[in-house]
Design an enzyme around this catalytic site. Sequence first.
Site, mmCIF file in Angstrom:
data_model
loop_
_atom_site.group_PDB
_atom_site.id
_atom_site.type_symbol
_atom_site.label_atom_id
_atom_site.label_comp_id
_atom_site.label_asym_id
_atom_site.label_seq_id
_atom_site.Cartn_x
_atom_site.Cartn_y
_atom_site.Cartn_z
ATOM 1 N N HIS A 95 0.855 -1.182 0.000
ATOM 2 C CA HIS A 95 0.000 0.000 0.000
ATOM 3 C C HIS A 95 0.895 1.238 0.000
ATOM 4 C CE1 HIS A 95 -3.525 -2.390 2.073
ATOM 5 N NE2 HIS A 95 -3.133 -2.929 0.938
ATOM 6 N N TYR A 120 15.582 2.164 -15.496
ATOM 7 C CA TYR A 120 15.436 1.107 -14.499
ATOM 8 C C TYR A 120 13.984 0.822 -14.156
ATOM 9 C CZ TYR A 120 20.344 0.284 -13.948
ATOM 10 O OH TYR A 120 21.626 -0.095 -14.207
#
Length: 224
Positions: A95, A120
């Site tokens: 979360h 990345y």
Amino acid sequence: MSDARLREEICRYGRSLFERGLTPGSSGNISLRLEDGGWLVTPTNASLGFLDPARISRLDAEGRLLSGDKPTKEIPLHTALYDTRGSARAIVHLHSTHAVALTMLPEIDPRAALPPMTPYYLMRAGETALVPYYRPGDPAVADAIRGLAGKYSSVLLANHGPVVAGDSLEAAVFATEELEETAKLYLLLRNLNPRFLSPAQVADLVNTFGLDLPSHHDHDHGGD
């Protein structure tokens, strides 16, 4: 790796994620798929910062509890991603603040929740899908994830958080962290007309590192 070592790995990575504020309280869950088709998965209402290796849930290939505490109620979303993402060996669901915030913005494209901001992000998380809101534990979320047909290893649940698969627990954790940092970058740069990676730069990453990006399936891989 032995069962004991795998349990320790889940606890170690869970503690790291918790201590850096990436999933507060008892939120978030981690699963590992085992060679026999069963799983190790974090229990329901367990803080990732204080996991007990002995209490981690052990499920068989059909999802039945064999030992440990009652598993997370998010089993349906883990199941759906394992079923459709054949290379997945671990899943991390958090979360994390910036990823959740991203899901609430009106301009987000469900097929590409984030633009190609950094190499990345693409190399670790790939492209990210956004699925609609479902209450936590709702089996309907599994149908939404299955509808993605395994094209995405990283998925955002609207108003809820990221679900990320990897070919190892380390890979899943690193990809989740990269997704969170990229969401943070997006929020910092929103409405500032930032410079994203160009299509040619993305294509170079795809060709150099063999990336499996949904937006390149039709052009480079002939679809799934």
